[in-house]
Design a protein around this motif. Structure first.
Motif, PDB file in Angstrom:
ATOM      1  N   TYR A 207      34.562  70.330 -14.795  1.00 25.76           N
ATOM      2  CA  TYR A 207      33.812  69.349 -15.580  1.00 25.76           C
ATOM      3  C   TYR A 207      32.604  68.841 -14.792  1.00 25.76           C
ATOM      4  O   TYR A 207      31.504  68.691 -15.348  1.00 25.76           O
ATOM      5  N   ALA A 208      32.789  68.591 -13.505  1.00 28.82           N
ATOM      6  CA  ALA A 208      31.681  68.097 -12.681  1.00 28.82           C
ATOM      7  C   ALA A 208      30.553  69.114 -12.621  1.00 28.82           C
ATOM      8  O   ALA A 208      29.365  68.749 -12.625  1.00 28.82           O
ATOM      9  N   SER A 209      30.896  70.404 -12.587  1.00 24.38           N
ATOM     10  CA  SER A 209      29.853  71.436 -12.531  1.00 24.38           C
ATOM     11  C   SER A 209      29.129  71.591 -13.859  1.00 24.38           C
ATOM     12  O   SER A 209      27.996  72.068 -13.910  1.00 24.38           O
ATOM     13  N   ILE A 210      29.767  71.159 -14.954  1.00 23.32           N
ATOM     14  CA  ILE A 210      29.128  71.219 -16.277  1.00 23.32           C
ATOM     15  C   ILE A 210      28.317  69.958 -16.553  1.00 23.32           C
ATOM     16  O   ILE A 210      27.143  70.020 -16.936  1.00 23.32           O
ATOM     17  N   ALA A 211      28.938  68.804 -16.345  1.00 22.04           N
ATOM     18  CA  ALA A 211      28.332  67.528 -16.746  1.00 22.04           C
ATOM     19  C   ALA A 211      27.556  66.847 -15.629  1.00 22.04           C
ATOM     20  O   ALA A 211      26.732  65.971 -15.892  1.00 22.04           O
ATOM     21  N   ILE A 266      48.718  62.827 -23.489  1.00 19.71           N
ATOM     22  CA  ILE A 266      47.791  63.025 -22.372  1.00 19.71           C
ATOM     23  C   ILE A 266      46.441  62.508 -22.820  1.00 19.71           C
ATOM     24  O   ILE A 266      46.000  62.795 -23.947  1.00 19.71           O
ATOM     25  N   VAL A 267      45.782  61.726 -21.975  1.00 19.56           N
ATOM     26  CA  VAL A 267      44.451  61.228 -22.325  1.00 19.56           C
ATOM     27  C   VAL A 267      43.442  61.693 -21.287  1.00 19.56           C
ATOM     28  O   VAL A 267      43.779  61.939 -20.126  1.00 19.56           O
ATOM     29  N   PHE A 268      42.203  61.818 -21.741  1.00 17.57           N
ATOM     30  CA  PHE A 268      41.099  62.238 -20.879  1.00 17.57           C
ATOM     31  C   PHE A 268      40.127  61.071 -20.748  1.00 17.57           C
ATOM     32  O   PHE A 268      39.614  60.572 -21.762  1.00 17.57           O
ATOM     33  N   LEU A 269      39.905  60.636 -19.536  1.00 13.50           N
ATOM     34  CA  LEU A 269      39.042  59.494 -19.274  1.00 13.50           C
ATOM     35  C   LEU A 269      37.755  59.946 -18.600  1.00 13.50           C
ATOM     36  O   LEU A 269      37.792  60.680 -17.608  1.00 13.50           O
ATOM     37  N   ILE A 270      36.615  59.532 -19.143  1.00 16.40           N
ATOM     38  CA  ILE A 270      35.324  59.781 -18.513  1.00 16.40           C
ATOM     39  C   ILE A 270      34.809  58.450 -17.983  1.00 16.40           C
ATOM     40  O   ILE A 270      34.563  57.517 -18.757  1.00 16.40           O
ATOM     41  N   ASN A 271      34.701  58.368 -16.680  1.00 15.52           N
ATOM     42  CA  ASN A 271      34.324  57.098 -16.033  1.00 15.52           C
ATOM     43  C   ASN A 271      35.197  55.946 -16.537  1.00 15.52           C
ATOM     44  O   ASN A 271      34.699  54.880 -16.922  1.00 15.52           O
ATOM     45  N   SER A 286      32.263  69.556 -23.373  1.00 17.38           N
ATOM     46  CA  SER A 286      32.316  69.808 -21.928  1.00 17.38           C
ATOM     47  C   SER A 286      33.746  69.741 -21.408  1.00 17.38           C
ATOM     48  O   SER A 286      34.130  70.534 -20.548  1.00 17.38           O
ATOM     49  N   ILE A 287      34.539  68.806 -21.919  1.00 17.19           N
ATOM     50  CA  ILE A 287      35.939  68.704 -21.487  1.00 17.19           C
ATOM     51  C   ILE A 287      36.699  69.962 -21.887  1.00 17.19           C
ATOM     52  O   ILE A 287      37.432  70.555 -21.071  1.00 17.19           O
ATOM     53  N   VAL A 288      36.534  70.386 -23.139  1.00 17.34           N
ATOM     54  CA  VAL A 288      37.259  71.571 -23.608  1.00 17.34           C
ATOM     55  C   VAL A 288      36.818  72.808 -22.821  1.00 17.34           C
ATOM     56  O   VAL A 288      37.654  73.644 -22.435  1.00 17.34           O
ATOM     57  N   LEU A 289      35.542  72.926 -22.567  1.00 13.48           N
ATOM     58  CA  LEU A 289      35.042  74.043 -21.767  1.00 13.48           C
ATOM     59  C   LEU A 289      35.637  74.004 -20.359  1.00 13.48           C
ATOM     60  O   LEU A 289      36.024  75.040 -19.799  1.00 13.48           O
ATOM     61  N   ALA A 290      35.740  72.808 -19.788  1.00 16.49           N
ATOM     62  CA  ALA A 290      36.357  72.654 -18.465  1.00 16.49           C
ATOM     63  C   ALA A 290      37.830  73.027 -18.502  1.00 16.49           C
ATOM     64  O   ALA A 290      38.351  73.661 -17.569  1.00 16.49           O
ATOM     65  N   LEU A 291      38.535  72.652 -19.576  1.00 12.27           N
ATOM     66  CA  LEU A 291      39.948  73.008 -19.716  1.00 12.27           C
ATOM     67  C   LEU A 291      40.135  74.516 -19.730  1.00 12.27           C
ATOM     68  O   LEU A 291      41.044  75.056 -19.075  1.00 12.27           O
ATOM     69  N   LYS A 292      39.281  75.207 -20.478  1.00 10.26           N
ATOM     70  CA  LYS A 292      39.429  76.657 -20.619  1.00 10.26           C
ATOM     71  C   LYS A 292      39.042  77.404 -19.342  1.00 10.26           C
ATOM     72  O   LYS A 292      39.723  78.348 -18.927  1.00 10.26           O
ATOM     73  N   THR A 293      37.949  76.996 -18.725  1.00  9.44           N
ATOM     74  CA  THR A 293      37.543  77.678 -17.484  1.00  9.44           C
ATOM     75  C   THR A 293      38.523  77.374 -16.350  1.00  9.44           C
ATOM     76  O   THR A 293      38.793  78.237 -15.504  1.00  9.44           O
ATOM     77  N   ALA A 294      39.097  76.169 -16.352  1.00 11.67           N
ATOM     78  CA  ALA A 294      40.116  75.845 -15.352  1.00 11.67           C
ATOM     79  C   ALA A 294      41.385  76.664 -15.591  1.00 11.67           C
ATOM     80  O   ALA A 294      42.086  77.016 -14.635  1.00 11.67           O
ATOM     81  N   GLN A 295      41.669  76.973 -16.844  1.00 10.71           N
ATOM     82  CA  GLN A 295      42.797  77.855 -17.157  1.00 10.71           C
ATOM     83  C   GLN A 295      42.622  79.217 -16.491  1.00 10.71           C
ATOM     84  O   GLN A 295      43.566  79.765 -15.917  1.00 10.71           O
TER      85      GLN A 295
END
Length: 366
Positions: A207-211, A266-271, A286-295
């Motif tokens: 996520y950090a590399s995307i956002a 499960i919750v996703f917190l941004i800042n 961006s979160i979903v993309l991060a989830l998939k690439t992390a997979q």
């Protein structure tokens, strides 16, 4: 891991085709309702033994009584031949190198990552979507966890039947099921926490590399059982027992099991802000993309194999920056299958092969 070839017989709108994709990025284009998604479904079916759509038997071509998929994968440079047949009753027969082994030996256990437009609902949808994501997509790397989850679900079903029919009056039977409920529930909860400890750092990094580093993503597990600390199963069992006794009257009144992993979220917190309520559409993507690439990263780290990526009509849902981030990440690393009605020149430079699908036929374009 990569798919060498796949042969379809009476699968969806395909009569009989043999397809040999490349070991890089395969781009599948064509008009809507021509069979692009069906092709991805066939890859998924051959690797995991089931469809990512509703009913497995629906893969059978209209007017036919059965369907078959034959595929050859390579794992650690060794071929693995798959035969998956299904009849109109939904009965399946799966052969792996000629032997009728269980689904647990299918090559998909090394990772087939599917990314579809409705995956955006993982963030903003109901809790069941997020539990399903952890259990079915991330949990695949831990066979023991998957077995415990199946056992837990059976116990919850039996326990709910007792609560619904008897209102909790059959205390002796309920006590027997409670013992299994606490044990399997604790093991599932412990397993989920351990999975997230492996997975969450990868998601945050992606996520950090995307956002950008100005946005901090945190994944928080919300348990219906108050855990006193750690992932020790025996301690969590004690926590379960305490919580169960505390909420016993509520269960008798509602006639259902009100605590346990099947009710968690499960919750996703941004800042520190909940993305479900405060995240922009771009942040959600961006979160979903991060989830998939992390997979992809998690499967590679845990299995030592390169997983396969399936992108079903999702690339054009991303803006240019996210498209290029994803394509740069997978190019030369992962065998990928991407479907879309259009292929822009900016994307074409990443693609190794282009296939045109039309009325159940697949043709490679030069």
């Amino acid at each position: 891991m990569f798919l060498k070839n796949i042969l379809l017989n009476d699968f969806r709108n395909y009569d009989k085709i043999l397809w040999e994709p490349c070991n890089g990025i395969n781009f599948i284009t064509g008009s809507n309702a021509q069979g692009k998604t069906n092709l991805l479904e066939a890859v998924f079916f051959s690797g995991l033994g089931y469809s990512f759509r509703k009913k497995d038997r629906d893969v059978i071509r209209w007017g036919k009584t059965h369907s078959s998929v034959r595929a050859t994968y390579f794992l650690k440079d060794m071929p693995v031949d798959i035969v998956a047949d299904i009849n109109e009753e939904g009965k399946k027969k799966i052969l792996i190198n000629g032997a009728e082994d269980g689904r647990k030996f299918l090559p998909g256990r090394f990772g087939i990552v599917l990314f579809r437009p409705d995956d955006l609902e993982t963030i903003k949808g109901p809790p069941a979507r997020r539990r399903e994501f952890i259990d079915n997509e991330i949990g695949m790397i831990e066979p023991v966890y998957r077995r415990r989850l199946q056992q837990y679900r059976r116990v919850v079903e039996q326990r709910n039947n007792l609560l619904r029919v008897g209102g909790g009056k059959d205390l002796q039977s309920l006590k027997i099921w409670n013992e299994q409920f606490y044990r399997y529930g604790a093991e599932v909860l412990s397993g989920r926490i351990k999975l997230l400890k492996k997975y969450s750092p990868l998601v945050r990094e992606m996520y950090a590399s995307i956002a950008g580093n100005h946005e901090n993503l945190e994944i928080k597990y919300l348990s219906t059982v108050k855990i006193s600390g750690g992932t020790d199963t025996e301690q969590i069992i004690n926590d379960f027992i305490f919580e169960g006794k505390t909420r016993e009257k509520e269960e008798f009144y509602k006639k259902q099991t009100v605590i346990g992993p099947h009710r968690d979220d499960i919750v996703f917190l941004i800042n520190k802000q909940d993305a479900r309520h405060y995240g922009s559409q771009g942040q959600i993507r961006s979160i979903v993309l991060a989830l998939k690439t992390a997979q992809l990263q998690l499967f590679r780290l845990e299995t030592g194999e390169q997983p396969i990526l399936l992108l079903d009509d999702v690339l054009m849902e991303l803006d240019d920056r996210r498209q290029h981030y994803l394509l740069q990440l997978i190019a030369g690393k992962y065998q990928s299958f991407i479907t879309s009605t259009t292929l822009d020149d900016s994307i074409k430079r990443y693609v190794d092969r282009v296939y045109f699908v039309n009325k159940g036929t697949v043709k490679e374009e030069s």
